[in-house]
Design an enzyme around this catalytic site. Structure first.
Site, PDB file in Angstrom:
ATOM      1  N   ALA A  53      15.655   4.387   9.766  1.00 41.55           N
ATOM      2  CA  ALA A  53      14.586   5.373   9.862  1.00 41.55           C
ATOM      3  C   ALA A  53      14.055   5.553  11.293  1.00 41.55           C
ATOM      4  O   ALA A  53      13.885   6.686  11.753  1.00 41.55           O
ATOM      5  CB  ALA A  53      13.445   4.964   8.937  1.00 41.55           C
ATOM      6  N   ASP A  86       1.367  -2.291   3.319  1.00 38.19           N
ATOM      7  CA  ASP A  86       1.159  -2.868   4.651  1.00 38.19           C
ATOM      8  C   ASP A  86       0.223  -2.052   5.547  1.00 38.19           C
ATOM      9  O   ASP A  86      -0.002  -2.412   6.700  1.00 38.19           O
ATOM     10  CB  ASP A  86       2.515  -3.062   5.357  1.00 38.19           C
ATOM     11  N   CYS A 117     -13.126  -9.222  -5.652  1.00 42.39           N
ATOM     12  CA  CYS A 117     -13.346 -10.377  -6.530  1.00 42.39           C
ATOM     13  C   CYS A 117     -13.042  -9.915  -7.954  1.00 42.39           C
ATOM     14  O   CYS A 117     -13.558  -8.881  -8.397  1.00 42.39           O
ATOM     15  CB  CYS A 117     -14.800 -10.824  -6.413  1.00 42.39           C
ATOM     16  N   GLU A 124      20.808   3.091   2.425  1.00 41.12           N
ATOM     17  CA  GLU A 124      21.761   3.096   1.305  1.00 41.12           C
ATOM     18  C   GLU A 124      21.619   4.384   0.488  1.00 41.12           C
ATOM     19  O   GLU A 124      20.560   5.008   0.521  1.00 41.12           O
ATOM     20  CB  GLU A 124      21.476   1.908   0.377  1.00 41.12           C
ATOM     21  N   SER A 161      13.315   4.392   0.812  1.00 41.22           N
ATOM     22  CA  SER A 161      13.054   3.985  -0.575  1.00 41.22           C
ATOM     23  C   SER A 161      14.338   4.074  -1.397  1.00 41.22           C
ATOM     24  O   SER A 161      15.074   5.059  -1.291  1.00 41.22           O
ATOM     25  CB  SER A 161      11.981   4.863  -1.224  1.00 41.22           C
ATOM     26  N   CYS A 174     -14.897 -15.748  -4.138  1.00 47.85           N
ATOM     27  CA  CYS A 174     -15.942 -14.802  -3.737  1.00 47.85           C
ATOM     28  C   CYS A 174     -17.200 -15.572  -3.334  1.00 47.85           C
ATOM     29  O   CYS A 174     -17.686 -16.407  -4.108  1.00 47.85           O
ATOM     30  CB  CYS A 174     -16.232 -13.914  -4.941  1.00 47.85           C
ATOM     31  N   HIS A 194       0.890   1.747  -4.578  1.00 39.71           N
ATOM     32  CA  HIS A 194       0.877   0.350  -5.027  1.00 39.71           C
ATOM     33  C   HIS A 194      -0.253  -0.445  -4.380  1.00 39.71           C
ATOM     34  O   HIS A 194      -0.205  -1.668  -4.319  1.00 39.71           O
ATOM     35  CB  HIS A 194       2.247  -0.297  -4.756  1.00 39.71           C
TER      36      HIS A 194
END
Ligand code: NAD
Length: 254
Positions: free
Chosen positions: A239, A107, A130, A223, A196, A155, A122
């Site tokens: 957080a 993001d 393209c 968690e 995470s 493209c 990632h």
């Protein structure tokens, strides 16, 4: 132990550190309004990742992928960095302690918050390319391509299909980014995990690497994670709330 006591311990760890590396996942962006994909209502509960988010599915049915991606893209572009992202920018610029952010998120909220070294394991939805001629496009150009009515967008140079520079299931992590992340981890004297589950591999190999190369470990996640028993301090809470308190305590102790 209360959250206040854990925060005090976290502030001590940060105070003693000189080379902090942060490692973030989907949880850090939840308070910005991007749900993690696995929770109720998350993307994977509505779009089966095998059908919508593997590289082979993208090649055979790119319009399916783009249906999901359009939704994610609009969400990402409508939200802002939250106090946890801003706290990491403060740890870099105000306190001079944070050297690198390694993120699993696509993001680009860490970049928008102002961190200067962000390793995106990632990939990112900031840049697209393209798949035929490899021409790259900024996210801002994609609206123009979508406005032509071509779906999935193509493209303008060669009519190839456009794909965001994110890693789909079945694709390898960008080798240079992963290698840089591992190099940074070995330099860390404090490794901070935020938001995470530490179950997505190979990204999840980084916290154990940090511990085995002598870093201290702070985990902030709602968690429990598989690395909690190896951490110096673990805080199970949101957080943004906790990082705001940590920064304000650090400012008082400055
Ligand atoms: P994950 O979904 O496996 O785990 C997220 C963790 O965050 C959970 O353990 C949850 O307890 C915790 N969490 C939720 N809200 C929190 C909050 N407010 N504060 C602190 N912790 C919170 O996420 P992951 O480990 O990053 O792996 C999911 C994969 O999906 C990643 O590979 C990532 O690429 C992708 N993803 C990215 C985004 C994004 O870019 N924002 C969003 C969703 C998923």
């Amino acid at each position: 132990m209360s959250h206040e006591e854990q925060i005090t311990q976290a502030v001590e760890l940060i105070g003693q550190a000189n080379y902090i590396v942060a490692f973030t996942g989907a949880g850090i962006s939840v308070e910005s309004g991007i749900p993690d994909f696995r929770s109720a209502g998350g993307l994977w509960t509505r779009y089966n990742p095998d059908e919508y988010a593997t590289y082979s599915a993208f090649l055979t049915r790119p319009e399916k992928y783009w249906t999901m991606h359009k939704e994610l893209r609009s969400l990402i572009l409508s939200v802002q960095p939250n106090p946890a992202h801003i706290a990491l920018a403060a740890l870099e610029h105000e306190f001079g302690k944070l050297k690198t952010v390694i993120t699993q998120n696509v993001d680009f909220l860490h970049t928008r918050a102002g961190n200067s070294v962000v390793l995106e394991l990632h990939g990112s939805t900031r840049i697209y390319h393209c798949i035929s001629c490899k021409a790259e496009y900024e996210y801002t150009e994609i609206d123009t391509f979508l406005a032509t009515g071509q779906f999935p967008p193509r493209c303008p140079k060669c009519e190839g299909i456009i794909k965001p520079n994110t890693i789909l299931f079945g694709e390898s992590l960008p080798f240079d980014v992963y290698q840089s992340a591992r190099d940074e981890v070995t330099k860390a004297d404090l490794f901070i995990v935020i938001g995470s589950s530490l179950v997505v591999y190979p990204a999840a190999t980084l916290p154990p690497l940090a511990v085995s190369t002598g870093s201290r470990l702070l985990i902030l996640n709602v968690e429990p994670t598989p690395m909690d028993n190896k951490a110096d301090v673990v805080i199970h809470a949101k957080a943004g709330e906790i990082m705001t308190k940590i920064i304000s305590k650090l400012k008082k102790s400055d």
